[in-house]
Each structure stands twice: as structure tokens, then as C-alpha cells.
Motif scaffolding. Structure first.
Motif, mmCIF file in Angstrom:
data_model
loop_
_atom_site.group_PDB
_atom_site.id
_atom_site.type_symbol
_atom_site.label_atom_id
_atom_site.label_comp_id
_atom_site.label_asym_id
_atom_site.label_seq_id
_atom_site.Cartn_x
_atom_site.Cartn_y
_atom_site.Cartn_z
ATOM 1 N N VAL A 89 1.009 -1.005 -0.203
ATOM 2 C CA VAL A 89 0.028 -0.163 0.383
ATOM 3 C C VAL A 89 1.045 1.284 -0.284
ATOM 4 C CG1 VAL A 89 -2.242 1.019 0.887
ATOM 5 C CG2 VAL A 89 -1.821 -1.531 1.268
ATOM 6 N N SER A 90 2.013 1.094 0.528
ATOM 7 C CA SER A 90 3.003 2.494 0.757
ATOM 8 C C SER A 90 2.900 2.700 -0.344
ATOM 9 C CB SER A 90 3.902 2.520 1.928
ATOM 10 O OG SER A 90 3.351 2.047 3.390
ATOM 11 N N ALA A 113 -12.306 3.489 5.023
ATOM 12 C CA ALA A 113 -10.878 2.760 6.100
ATOM 13 C C ALA A 113 -11.028 4.046 6.993
ATOM 14 C CB ALA A 113 -10.307 2.802 5.150
ATOM 15 N N PHE A 120 -11.488 7.629 15.156
ATOM 16 C CA PHE A 120 -10.686 8.880 15.615
ATOM 17 C C PHE A 120 -11.535 10.119 14.876
ATOM 18 C CE2 PHE A 120 -6.212 7.459 13.687
ATOM 19 C CZ PHE A 120 -6.797 6.309 14.734
ATOM 20 N N LEU A 179 -3.235 10.381 9.734
ATOM 21 C CA LEU A 179 -2.928 9.113 9.497
ATOM 22 C C LEU A 179 -2.392 8.735 8.417
ATOM 23 C CD1 LEU A 179 -2.999 6.170 10.833
ATOM 24 C CD2 LEU A 179 -5.054 6.443 10.043
ATOM 25 N N PHE A 180 -3.232 9.042 7.454
ATOM 26 C CA PHE A 180 -2.716 8.670 6.173
ATOM 27 C C PHE A 180 -1.829 9.341 5.831
ATOM 28 C CE2 PHE A 180 -7.231 6.471 6.956
ATOM 29 C CZ PHE A 180 -6.993 5.640 5.572
ATOM 30 N N LEU A 183 -0.706 7.705 16.172
ATOM 31 C CA LEU A 183 -1.863 7.809 15.046
ATOM 32 C C LEU A 183 -1.781 6.092 14.592
ATOM 33 C CD1 LEU A 183 -2.166 11.114 13.505
ATOM 34 C CD2 LEU A 183 -4.380 9.817 15.801
ATOM 35 N N ARG A 184 -0.888 6.082 13.977
ATOM 36 C CA ARG A 184 -1.168 5.019 13.269
ATOM 37 C C ARG A 184 -0.824 3.656 14.036
ATOM 38 N NH1 ARG A 184 4.433 6.850 11.002
ATOM 39 N NH2 ARG A 184 3.829 8.219 8.862
ATOM 40 N N SER A 228 -2.656 3.593 17.048
ATOM 41 C CA SER A 228 -4.026 3.904 17.748
ATOM 42 C C SER A 228 -4.907 2.933 16.336
ATOM 43 C CB SER A 228 -4.266 4.668 18.187
ATOM 44 O OG SER A 228 -3.665 5.223 18.761
ATOM 45 N N ALA A 229 -4.612 3.296 15.016
ATOM 46 C CA ALA A 229 -5.417 2.891 13.565
ATOM 47 C C ALA A 229 -5.495 1.602 13.737
ATOM 48 C CB ALA A 229 -4.994 3.564 12.944
ATOM 49 N N SER A 265 -8.023 0.234 16.724
ATOM 50 C CA SER A 265 -9.226 0.754 15.986
ATOM 51 C C SER A 265 -9.471 0.146 14.397
ATOM 52 C CB SER A 265 -9.286 2.524 16.222
ATOM 53 O OG SER A 265 -10.427 2.890 15.918
ATOM 54 N N ASP A 266 -9.082 0.106 13.550
ATOM 55 C CA ASP A 266 -9.329 0.016 12.549
ATOM 56 C C ASP A 266 -8.964 -0.829 11.621
ATOM 57 O OD1 ASP A 266 -10.857 -0.570 9.694
ATOM 58 O OD2 ASP A 266 -11.784 0.609 9.897
ATOM 59 N N PRO A 267 -8.393 -2.033 12.070
ATOM 60 C CA PRO A 267 -7.673 -2.349 10.524
ATOM 61 C C PRO A 267 -7.240 -1.693 9.905
ATOM 62 C CG PRO A 267 -7.824 -4.378 12.907
ATOM 63 C CD PRO A 267 -8.851 -3.135 12.672
ATOM 64 N N PHE A 268 -8.606 -2.739 8.880
ATOM 65 C CA PHE A 268 -7.959 -2.052 7.491
ATOM 66 C C PHE A 268 -8.060 -0.891 7.451
ATOM 67 C CE2 PHE A 268 -10.658 -1.653 3.789
ATOM 68 C CZ PHE A 268 -10.383 -2.465 3.107
ATOM 69 N N ALA A 269 -8.646 0.007 7.966
ATOM 70 C CA ALA A 269 -8.009 1.415 7.574
ATOM 71 C C ALA A 269 -6.431 1.181 8.121
ATOM 72 C CB ALA A 269 -8.509 2.224 8.238
ATOM 73 N N LYS A 329 -3.992 -0.470 7.997
ATOM 74 C CA LYS A 329 -3.477 -1.355 6.079
ATOM 75 C C LYS A 329 -3.773 -0.702 5.445
ATOM 76 C CE LYS A 329 -3.903 -5.952 7.020
ATOM 77 N NZ LYS A 329 -4.590 -6.963 6.823
ATOM 78 N N SER A 330 -5.072 0.121 5.007
ATOM 79 C CA SER A 330 -5.206 1.162 4.127
ATOM 80 C C SER A 330 -4.578 2.153 4.049
ATOM 81 C CB SER A 330 -6.544 1.197 3.761
ATOM 82 O OG SER A 330 -7.989 0.218 3.867
ATOM 83 N N ALA A 331 -3.948 2.935 4.866
ATOM 84 C CA ALA A 331 -2.758 3.704 5.014
ATOM 85 C C ALA A 331 -1.626 3.320 4.288
ATOM 86 C CB ALA A 331 -3.112 4.593 6.899
ATOM 87 N N GLY A 332 -1.156 1.928 4.362
ATOM 88 C CA GLY A 332 -0.151 1.683 4.702
ATOM 89 C C GLY A 332 0.690 1.720 5.639
ATOM 90 N N VAL A 333 -0.427 1.067 6.775
ATOM 91 C CA VAL A 333 0.590 0.156 8.191
ATOM 92 C C VAL A 333 1.032 -0.437 8.041
ATOM 93 C CG1 VAL A 333 0.125 0.894 10.795
ATOM 94 C CG2 VAL A 333 -0.810 2.521 9.441
ATOM 95 N N PRO A 334 1.828 -0.550 8.853
ATOM 96 C CA PRO A 334 2.298 -2.637 8.333
ATOM 97 C C PRO A 334 2.287 -2.916 9.856
ATOM 98 C CG PRO A 334 4.492 -0.741 8.848
ATOM 99 C CD PRO A 334 3.594 -0.169 8.432
#
Lengths: 515, 301, 372
Positions: free
Chosen positions: A86-87, A102, A107, A115-116, B162-163, B165-166, B169-173, B175-180
Motif C-alpha cells: 500500500v505504501s 477505511a 478517530f 494518519l494517511f 495515530l498509526r 491506534s489505527a 481501532s480499525d486494522p483495515f483502515a 492497512k489502507s493507510a500503508g501501516v504495517p
């Protein structure tokens, strides 16, 4: 409308062409996409259409790096993306707006933006004021009216979409992918969204939007391509060279649907089996509340409820089934008021259900076939059971419904979607049936299985049941239903009788007048 | 009064640090029932090393090292081997209790306790006047104050927070943000291991300067309760831990003050009862607010 | 509960044995490395658990409470509720039974003993219903509340032992309560009697019947696997939830009552501190099945007997057993191996036209995430 200068990243107004080459995806033993090759040039809006389960969502996730393809590549401009990263995809300017969003529910809007953004691996300290200011700028730039410190979990669906799109635009993407953005939108908002997408494309961005309604495709797209059962059956083709019929055929396939409208009309003197009066009910955040819904279904009658998803259909069905409370009005089965009765009692009175999501509400995938079959006892079950007898009963029912399975002891999750749906029919369509509620009964099924299921609905009605069908598939409803109601914003806005005409029904679904 | 506050802080410190550890884990989406085990292992490693080397720095380093290894094991088992998080956590707690009890006998030949020749430094020892009670506080207590500020800052004021916490809170979100996601979970567990090492050292090297079997007395589970009681938020978790410290100090105090009027056991029950009530009220409030419960496709316990 | 077991039937049967065997090997390895004679330990363990009539008695003495508690824990887990409060429920049951026994100490045993056991069952169930009600009615996390109830029970027991029921003429060393009259005891100090074995037999049969011969058993499994579907089927999951919490607490309470009327005769603050968690491990090793719970309880009872015996012959510390139990808990839910086996099995059956439904595959859940 997009900010010329993003406060987070320098603006890059140039888009990029996205190319998929030979993309295949396997989920376990299931091939979700096979060998998809397509080019989406920059500066245009591209529609990806297909039925549920055709692989649209999977394809958009592959492009965004969320799903690792088993084979094939995705290229943005001249950069080859590493699969399933994704990154990297985002760094190369690919942003995906998810159908169900997503955004972490606890939040704030500003925190979601933060976050994004920014590089991975950095600590990224920020101040509250800076966070709010940046978010406010982005929101204003994207034309979204929402406070930066609003908590995601308390926002309505349309606002969430605005937030998610603003979030995606914040990084000034070259490619913007939207997965079924219209499913959650009321018609006026849809118009606004389409205008917005057209402007972004005009600015040079590559916009890819997953849709499944012809009207929407022809309303917004420059090109359209179609997926069916994981294969690209229509390459991206300029919209001028297409007409709705061609595109529909690509989506559905060349199979001619069985002769329609064979269900005999019920006698007008037949007793009313299901009566809903001025019902008010609310299922949850993802669906409109049902408001003032009234309907009567006679024995032998099939009534359809059409509508864009999220317009109160789920609230209505859940209230009839009894898993959601009735706020106002009443529900009667066979003349008896069941508004306050528990699910079990309603089932004992002959209510049967084919639920929306077969794998969530319909069966327990990790239970044996016979356990799922025996889960419903119609309220007449004794305290003691004999597993052997239940297994035999299950075997007979599954054989009658031509389910292909190995043993009644096998896990239900090992069956295909069509077979799982048939196990539900085998359980629900039984002797005591008086009212059958079928929600999206053929969703995600192949043509043969879908036609089996439709036949079952018709036979149930012929045997004297009152049938309520909730579906987004108009053709299907026109084929089996005697009457079709249209729900919009939780209300029944129109009623249609045979012979049906797609134009006015479709218009009513999107609020464009009624019949 | 000053003495009493100091007693509160002393009682709160191990719970506080362990609760911060649990908060990091829970924020990252890992339910951490292994806090108890990490407290015990940290306490034992610190004491054993202090006895062996006489160095407080080495003692702390050993506690941290042991806990980092155990935390990594926790992560490997739950991530790569898909083991049930809660059962692995309980298993970790049981193993640590058993292994330290065993090592106590095997290495030190004593079933009761080992005494350490040194204790944690007390930075304000020797003060006089109204601030004199501060002298009883170990350096770890002061570290806890700083670390709880750090926890607040890292969670609330950094993008990394924040990452993290994500992920919960919402692992899918996330992942979508590119967080491993898994790597962030490992990081959260390792931070937790470090914090529990300090907490364990405080337990065995602050006041008593000895390690005995069952030294933690369930403080790790209390810390887990503090995580939920504090709403998995840095400030809330700290307040909840301090409250537990207060209750423990009151329990000690009540034994002295009114031995017959109110049995100390009932005072000691207070934090548990309050936790149950508070968690129920929170759950009720969430339900009233109609917060969507995440749809569990199939339970995987 | 599927993931506890994986999918393959063979794997299901073999895994607990492999996990326990590996943990045993590891533990014995640790014992060996720390200088104990391995052969002596293994020999001593066998001798102390099954080597003589007395050893068998010891094994049974520990297997009985483990079995009784684990049967209830298994039922609660089957319904998907993670009740870890068996320890507290056992204490509550023991306290209640003892209080009745001591209050009616001059009454006839035939009346008092059943009444006391029933009180223990009821109190255990009540103790479990606190987290049960909070979970099913309010949605409060049952892990925390049941843990908290454990601590409350520990303190309550401590208070009972130093307060109202304190043994006044005791040596004063450890806080204990008065002894029950000898006529009330359902076993001697050995902790095994035909009556107690009879209770166990009845419970195992009842658990088997509940699981495979009643609609309730079926509903418990369905609620545990898919509570949403259960609601749509007309199964009231909150009612099933209350029932399983009650059953779990009742068995733990019974175990406490049996302990105090059997081997103990009086209560001591903090007795059998790891019994609740051990019962959780027994239930997990047994994959929640009643008959397998019997086997697992016997095995862990034997381990307990062995570790109580070993210090006598080898000076091996008791804590070794806790370490071993903990290690079993660490690995017992590991499911990577069965997943691999299941995948291989799926590949084999792929020709048979049963294409796997996409949602059910854990692989896909991983890849697509929660919204998929």
C-alpha cells in the motif's frame, strides 16, 4: 475545487496512466480475478462494472496495493508497483476510496487525515492546532462541510464519504479509485459526486470508479469495462461506442434468462398473510430508518422491494424477522400481531428468511451442514434431539435441493456460495412456510444457481406462501414479482404492477418521480 | 498525609507502568493478559541480576532483555502461529510464575525469597522538611510520571501514535493507510515489555528489596483492568492506576487505623468492585449511544 | 471455536497430544539442565501418579476438581464466552457450602450435605452470573469482570478465614476456618470416595448428553460460532449466554463444595490457587469435549500428583508444574500447523467441484481485511 497547493505535499496536478497486466488473484482455492489486463489513461473517468462477486472490489484493491496478486503487475505511469504494498502504491499516487470507508471509528476527522499522510517510519510529532488547521484547509478545499474534530463513528454516511474523498485528495493522487461510491449516496449527492469526478479528470487525474448501474456509468464515465466472474469481459471502451444493452450483456453474460412472469396471479380473495402497517424501525448506521412503511402480501403473492442499497430495506426486513425492534406501527403474520413477538415465535407462525448476507446471518460457516440445518426448529423443537435423525433429515433436504456436498458432517464453509445459499433454502422452505422473506436471494450466484433460487421462490408462492423479495436486481424482480414497491430514504415512494417497465421504476429508485 | 500519598504512589507505580504497557498493546489491537507474567519475569530478572552482580544498571538491563524476548515470543505465537491472544497471555503469566518459582529454588536454593543487596536509587533521599516523604520514592516512580507523559505525547501528538491506534481501532483502515500492522503490534509489545521490566524492578527492588514467589499478587491483571477502566487512553489509564494505588494504600492504612471496624479485605475489594461497575457503565453508555459493534464473522476463539 | 482445532480431524485429535508431549519434553529438559536426574524424575513421576494404589488415589484426588470445573468451562467456551473466573466461582461455592455445613453442624448429614452442596452450586452460579449478566445485558467485557470477581472471591475467602469462620483454637499459623464435622465429609483426607467418583460420572454423562442429545447443546455451539446467525434463527444468544455462565459457575461452585466436604474439611486462605486456570487449560487441551475432558483431567491430575511426589524423592520444586501448565497454554491454541494441513486437504479435494467459498478462507480475510 481541489487545493492548488496542499499544505501537506506539493501539488502535482498531472495524472498518470494506470495499467494492469495479467493480474490474477487467488483466495484459498478460489480464483477471484484471472488474467485481467487493462489500461486506464489519465484525464478520464473510467467505469468498472460487474455484478456482485465479479471481482470489482478485488481489482481496485490490487491496484491500491491492498491485495497481493498471484500473478501480474500494476503500473502507474512508467513506474511498476510492487504487488501488495500500500505504501508504495500511495507514494506513486494511487489512492482508493473504500465502499465502506477505511476510517478508524474513534478517530477525529483531523486525526484520520494525519494518519494517511506523511512518510512511514517517521515519528511525525504534531500540535493539535496545526492538525486542526491542516484538516480544516483540506476539508474546505475539498468542499466538505464537517468539523475537523468530529468523531468518525458519529458521522452520517454521506459525510464519511466526503471525508474519505478529501482524505484521498489530500495527497494529490495521480490515480483516484472509488469502490462503489454511489451505493451509500442519495441522488442529489450522487450528482455532486459525479460533477466532482468529471472536474478531477478534466484536471488530468486518472479516475477509476466501480459502479454497477448502467445509468450511473453513462452519467459519468468516459470509458467502461466489465468484469464477470473474475474475468475482464469488456476492455475499457469509450462510452460513445457502447450502449446500455451491450454493456448489460457484458455484465450478465449471454445467457438468456428463463421465461419470465410464469407465476400465476393469486386470487384477489386470498387471505393476507403478511401485513405491515405504518412501520417505523431502524437497523443501524448503514441503513436508513424504515418510516411509515405499509404493505400487504396475500397467499401466493410475490412482492418485491426495490431500491438503492441503504434506503431502509434492511430496517424493514430486520423488523419483520424480529432482530430489530418495531418503533412504531405493527407487523402481522397470518392475521396475528407479532410486533412484539420474538424471532422464535414468528418463525413458529411460519415466517422463513433468506437473509442479506448468507455467510453472516444465514449459516455458521464453521458448523457442520446438519447443525446449520437443525438450527431452525420452527419453534416446535423438543428439548432432546437425535443427531442421527437430524442428519437424515438434512441429507434428504439437501438431496431434494441438489446441493453438492460430501457429507452432512462437513463444514459448511467448504461449499461454494451457490451451494451455501441452497442449504439455506433447504432449511427455510419447508412444510410450515407461510411467509418467506428473501433478501438479495441470488446475490453473487452464478446464472444457473440464481435461476434455481428464483424457481424456488415462485414454487413457494404457488404453494400458497406470501413472498417478499428485496433485491437490487430489477430484472430478477420483474421476472418473479406480482408487484414491486420502491423504497427511498426509508419510505415506500412508489408501487408498480405488472407489466413492469424499467424506466419509471429506476426513476423512482433515484427519486426521479414515481408511478 | 505526605506519607500516605507516598504510599499511594509506591503502590501505584508497578500497576501504572504495567497498565501503560497494556494500553500500548490494546491500542495496537492486542489484548494483553500477559502483563502479570512480564511483571514477575521482570522482577525476578532484576533481583537475580542484582544479587549476582551487585549492579542496579545491569539488573534493569537484564529485566528489560528478558521481557523483550518474552514479548517477542508473545508476538510470534499470536501472529505467525495464529494462537489465541488471550490464552497465550494467560499462558505467559502462568509460565513466568512457574519458571521464576522454579528458578528461585534451583538457582538460589530457597523457596521463600531472595534478598537483594542493593535497591533502586531514591533521587530525593535525605530531604528534610515537608518534602521528606519524597525521599522514599524510587527513581522508577519518577520515571513512571515521565513515561506516562511520554505515553500521552506519543499516542496523542505523533503520527506514529495515530498509526498505532489505527491498528487497534480499525486494522483495515491502518492497512489502507500503508501501516504495517503486525510490525506496529510488535513495537507496542516491545514497549510494553520494557515498561513491565521497570514495573517488575520496582516491585522487587524498591521497598522490599527481595523477590519472593507470587510477588506480583495479580497486579498485572489489575493493570489490565486499569487499561479498560481508563478507556485505553493515556491519561485515563494513569488515573485508573493511581486510583488502584490509592485503594491499596487505604487497605494498608485501614489495617492500622480501624482493625475491627472494617476488615481490610473489604477495603481491598473496592478497586475490583469499582472496576466492574465502571466497565459496566461504559458498556451501557456505548450501547445507548448505539455504537456499532464490529461484526464478528465467526468467532475464532 | 473452530480455530482452536483447525479443520482436519486428524490434526484435531493429534494436536493436544503433540502440544502436551512437547511441553513435557521441554520441562523435563529444563529439569535435566538444572541438574536433576532425568531418569529419576521420569521414574518418580510415573511412580507418584500411577505407580501404586496411593499414587492413583492422589491422581484422582486432583483430577476430580479439575474435571468438574473444566466441564463447565468447556461449555462456556463453546458458547464463545471467555469466562476466566472459575477460581472465584470455586471459592464462592466452597465458602457457601462450608458456611451451611458449619451453621447446621448439629443437623443430620443426609440433609445438611446435599443442602450444602446445593448452596455451593448456587453461589458458584451466582458468582458467574455477575459477569454473565453484565456481558449479555450490557456488553461489558467478561474477561475483566470475571478476573475481578476472582480477586473479590480471594479476599472474601481470606476474610472468612480470619473473620467469621476463623478456627479459634488453631495453631494460629495460617488462617483457616473451623473443621466440618466428620459425619459431613464425603471423603477422607485422600480426597477420593465412591460418592465423589459417582458425581463425576454423572457430570460427564450429563455433559455428553447436553452436547449431543439436546437442542440446547446445539444452540450453544451455534451461538459460539456465529451469534448473528443465531439471532436470525430465533436462538436468543443472551439467554444461552446466561445459561452457560450459570452452568460454568455451578460446576466450579460444586467443585469448591466437593473440595471442602471432601479432602479439605476446612478452608484456608488462597487454597489451590491455580485450579481455575488449570481447568481452563484442561478444557482447551480436551478441545471442549466432555469425554476428552475426562482424559485430560486425569492426565493433569496425574501430573499434579507426580509433582507433589517428586519433591519428596528428588527435591524438585513444585513450581515446575506451573511452568509446565503455562507452556501448554502457550502452545495449545497454535493453529498454523492445522491451517497448513487444511490447505493441503483443500487442494486435494479441489477436483471434486467443491470450490471453497471465498469468505471462509482465513487467507482471504487476511488479504482483504475486515470489510471484505
Amino acid at each position: 475545487m481541489i487545493p492548488r497547493r496542499s499544505p501537506i505535499r506539493p501539488a502535482t496536478r498531472d495524472g498518470a496512466t494506470l495499467t494492469c497486466a495479467g493480474v490474477s488473484v487467488d483466495f484459498g482455492g478460489f480464483r477471484a480475478l484471472s488474467d485481467v489486463t487493462a489500461t486506464f489513461p489519465a484525464g478520464q473517468v473510467h467505469a468498472v462494472v460487474g455484478q456482485n462477486g465479479a471481482g470489482k472490489t478485488t481489482l481496485s484493491r490490487v491496484m491500491a496495493g491492498l491485495v497481493t496478486p498471484a500473478a501480474g503487475t500494476v503500473q502507474v505511469g512508467d513506474r511498476l508497483l510492487p504487488g501488495g504494498n500500500v505504501s508504495e502504491a500511495r507514494r506513486n499516487g494511487v489512492e482508493l476510496v473504500h465502499q465502506h470507508f477505511a476510517l478508524p471509528p474513534d478517530f477525529t476527522v483531523a486525526e484520520c487525515f494525519e494518519l494517511f499522510n506523511g512518510e512511514q517510519g517517521t515519528v511525525g510529532a504534531f500540535s493539535r492546532a496545526g492538525l486542526t488547521r491542516r484538516a480544516a484547509d483540506l476539508l474546505a478545499g475539498a468542499g466538505a462541510e464537517v468539523a475537523p474534530d468530529a468523531v468518525i463513528g458519529r458521522l452520517p454516511v454521506e459525510t464519511l464519504q466526503a471525508v474519505e474523498i478529501a482524505r484521498a485528495l489530500a495527497s494529490c493522487p495521480k490515480v483516484l479509485i472509488l469502490d462503489e461510491p454511489t451505493a451509500v449516496l442519495p441522488p442529489p449527492a450522487m450528482r455532486g459526486l459525479f460533477d466532482r469526478l468529471r472536474r478531477l479528470a478534466a484536471d488530468g487525474m486518472c479516475v477509476i470508479v466501480v459502479l454497477h448501474k448502467m445509468r450511473e456509468v453513462f452519467g459519468v464515465a468516459d470509458t467502461a469495462c466489465a468484469l464477470r466472474a473474475g474475468r475482464l469481459v469488456l476492455e475499457p471502451t469509450p462510452i460513445g461506442e457502447l450502449d446500455p444493452a451491450t454493456l448489460s450483456r457484458a455484465v450478465v453474460g449471454d445467457v438468456t434468462v428463463e421465461a419470465a412472469g410464469t407465476t400465476p396471479e393469486p386470487a384477489t380473495s386470498a387471505p393476507v398473510e403478511l401485513e405491515v402497517r405504518e412501520l417505523g424501525a431502524r437497523s443501524g448506521a448503514h441503513d436508513a430508518s424504515a418510516a411509515d412503511v405499509s404493505l400487504r402480501i396475500r397467499q401466493g403473492e410475490i412482492v418485491g422491494v426495490a431500491g438503492v442499497e441503504g434506503n431502509g430495506q434492511r430496517s424493514l426486513v430486520e423488523a419483520i424477522v424480529g432482530v430489530t425492534g418495531v418503533r412504531s406501527g405493527s407487523i402481522a403474520i397470518g392475521g396475528t400481531d407479532v410486533s412484539a413477538a420474538p424471532v422464535r415465535e414468528r418463525r413458529a407462525r411460519g415466517l422463513r428468511v433468506i437473509p442479506f448476507e448468507r455467510n453472516v446471518e444465514g449459516v455458521s460457516l464453521s458448523s457442520a451442514l446438519w447443525e446449520n440445518h437443525a438450527a431452525m426448529d420452527g419453534g416446535r423443537g423438543a428439548f432432546l434431539i437425535t443427531p442421527q435423525a437430524l442428519k437424515r433429515r438434512c441429507q434428504e433436504a439437501l438431496r431434494r435441493w441438489k446441493v453438492s456436498y460430501r457429507s452432512v458432517d462437513q463444514q459448511t464453509g467448504n461449499l461454494s456460495g451457490g451451494n451455501v445459499q441452497k442449504t439455506i433454502l433447504a432449511r427455510e422452505i419447508t412444510d410450515g412456510l407461510r411467509v418467506l422473506v428473501a433478501a438479495h436471494p441470488t446475490r453473487g450466484l452464478d446464472i444457473a444457481a440464481a435461476s434455481d433460487v428464483r424457481g424456488a421462490l415462485v414454487r413457494a408462492a404457488e404453494a400458497g406462501a406470501a413472498v417478499l423479495v428485496v433485491s437490487a436486481d430489477l430484472e430478477e424482480m420483474f421476472e418473479v414479482c406480482h408487484r414491486v414497491l420502491v423504497m427511498l430514504g426509508g419510505r415506500v415512494v412508489a408501487t408498480f404492477e405488472r407489466p413492469f417497465d424499467a424506466e419509471p421504476v429506476g426513476a423512482a429508485m433515484v427519486g426521479g418521480g414515481g408511478g | 498525609m505526605g506519607d500516605f500519598l507516598v504510599t499511594c504512589l509506591q503502590a501505584a507505580t508497578p500497576i501504572w507502568l504495567a497498565a501503560l504497557a497494556g494500553m500500548y498493546a490494546q491500542r495496537a489491537g492486542v489484548v494483553h493478559l500477559g502483563l502479570e507474567g512480564l511483571l514477575v519475569s521482570g522482577a525476578f530478572a532484576a533481583t537475580a541480576t542484582a544479587v549476582g552482580t551487585g549492579s542496579i544498571v545491569l539488573a534493569l538491563a537484564a529485566a528489560v532483555a528478558v521481557n523483550l524476548v518474552l514479548s517477542a515470543l508473545f508476538w510470534v505465537l499470536t501472529t505467525y502461529f495464529k494462537a489465541n491472544v488471550m490464552i497465550v497471555g494467560l499462558g505467559l503469566s502462568l509460565t513466568a510464575a512457574g519458571a521464576t518459582g522454579y528458578a528461585l529454588v534451583v538457582v538460589f536454593g530457597s523457596e521463600a525469597a531472595i534478598r537483594s543487596p542493593i535497591g533502586l536509587p531514591r533521587p530525593f533521599d535525605g530531604l528534610s522538611g515537608p518534602l521528606a516523604p519524597l525521599g522514599d520514592l524510587s527513581i522508577v516512580t519518577f520515571a513512571a510520571v515521565v513515561l506516562s507523559w511520554f505515553a500521552w505525547w506519543s499516542i496523542r501528538r505523533t503520527r506514529a501514535g495515530l498509526r498505532l491506534s489505527a491498528c487497534g481501532s480499525d486494522p483495515f483502515a491502518a492497512k489502507s493507510a500503508g501501516v504495517p500492522v503486525e510490525r506496529y503490534r510488535l513495537a507496542a509489545l516491545l514497549i510494553g515489555g520494557f515498561l513491565c521490566a521497570l514495573a517488575g524492578a520496582e516491585l522487587s527492588l524498591a521497598q522490599v528489596q527481595s523477590f519472593s514467589d507470587g510477588i506480583s499478587q495479580g497486579r498485572g491483571y489489575l493493570a489490565f483492568a486499569a487499561v479498560l477502566l481508563g478507556g485505553v487512553a493515556p491519561v485515563g489509564v494513569s488515573v485508573a492506576s493511581l486510583f488502584f494505588g490509592l485503594a491499596a494504600a487505604l487497605g494498608i492504612q485501614s489495617q492500622v487505623d480501624f482493625n475491627d471496624a472494617l476488615p481490610p479485605q473489604f477495603v481491598l475489594m473496592a478497586p475490583y468492585v469499582v472496576t466492574i461497575v465502571a466497565i459496566s457503565v461504559t458498556a451501557l453508555a456505548n450501547r445507548r449511544r448505539g455504537r456499532q459493534q464490529t461484526v464478528i464473522m465467526e468467532r475464532t476463539l | 471455536m473452530r480455530r482452536l482445532l483447525g479443520d482436519g480431524r486428524v490434526a484435531e485429535a493429534v494436536r493436544p497430544i503433540v502440544v502436551v508431549a512437547l511441553s513435557l519434553l521441554l520441562a523435563v529438559g529444563v529439569f535435566g539442565l538444572s541438574g536433576y536426574p532425568v531418569a529419576g524424575i521420569v521414574g518418580g513421576a510415573v511412580e507418584g501418579s500411577v505407580g501404586s494404589a496411593a499414587a492413583w488415589t492422589q491422581t484422582l484426588r486432583w483430577a476430580i476438581p479439575l474435571l468438574i470445573i473444566a466441564l463447565g468451562v468447556g461449555i462456556t467456551f463453546q458458547a464463545g464466552y471467555f469466562n476466566v473466573g472459575a477460581q472465584g466461582q470455586m471459592y464462592a461455592g466452597a465458602i457457601g457450602a462450608l458456611a451451611v455445613g458449619l451453621a447446621l453442624r448439629d443437623g443430620p448429614a443426609i440433609v445438611v450435605v446435599p443442602l450444602a452442596l446445593a448452596t455451593g452450586v448456587a453461589l458458584g452460579a451466582l458468582w458467574a452470573l455477575v459477569p454473565g449478566v453484565l456481558r449479555t445485558r450490557l456488553g461489558a467485557d467478561e474477561v475483566v469482570t470475571s478476573l475481578m470477581m476472582n480477586f473479590i472471591a480471594v479476599l472474601l475467602l481470606e476474610w472468612i478465614c480470619v473473620g467469621p469462620l476463623k478456627n479459634q483454637d488453631g495453631s494460629g499459623q495460617a488462617a483457616t476456618t473451623d473443621m466440618l464435622p466428620a459425619a459431613f465429609r464425603i471423603s477422607d483426607g485422600s480426597g477420593v470416595s465412591p460418592l465423589m467418583l459417582g458425581i463425576c460420572a454423572v457430570l460427564v454423562i450429563a455433559a455428553v448428553a447436553l452436547r449431543s442429545r439436546t437442542r440446547m447443546g446445539l444452540e450453544i455451539r451455534i451461538v459460539g460460532r456465529n451469534p448473528v446467525m443465531a439471532e436470525w434463527m430465533g436462538i436468543r444468544s443472551s439467554r444461552v449466554g446466561l445459561l452457560v455462565f450459570g452452568l460454568g459457575g455451578a460446576t466450579a461452585g460444586l467443585a469448591g463444595a466437593v473440595e471442602v466436604f471432601g479432602p479439605l474439611g476446612s478452608l484456608r486462605a488462597g487454597f489451590s490457587p491455580q485450579m481455575g486456570f488449570m481447568a481452563v487449560i484442561v478444557a482447551l487441551v480436551a478441545a471442549l469435549g466432555p469425554v476428552r475432558t475426562l482424559v485430560a483431567a486425569l492426565f493433569f491430575g496425574a501430573l499434579r500428583a507426580a509433582t507433589l511426589y517428586l519433591p519428596v524423592v528428588n527435591d524438585l520444586p513444585l513450581a515446575g508444574l506451573d511452568m509446565l501448565n503455562g507452556m501448554v497454554a502457550l502452545w495449545i491454541t497454535v493453529s498454523a500447523v492445522p491451517v497448513i494441513l487444511a490447505r493441503r486437504a483443500a487442494r486435494r479435494t479441489q477436483g471434486a467441484a467443491t470450490v471453497a467459498a471465498p469468505v471462509e478462507k482465513p487467507v482471504e480475510k487476511e488479504a482483504v481485511g475486515e470489510h471484505g
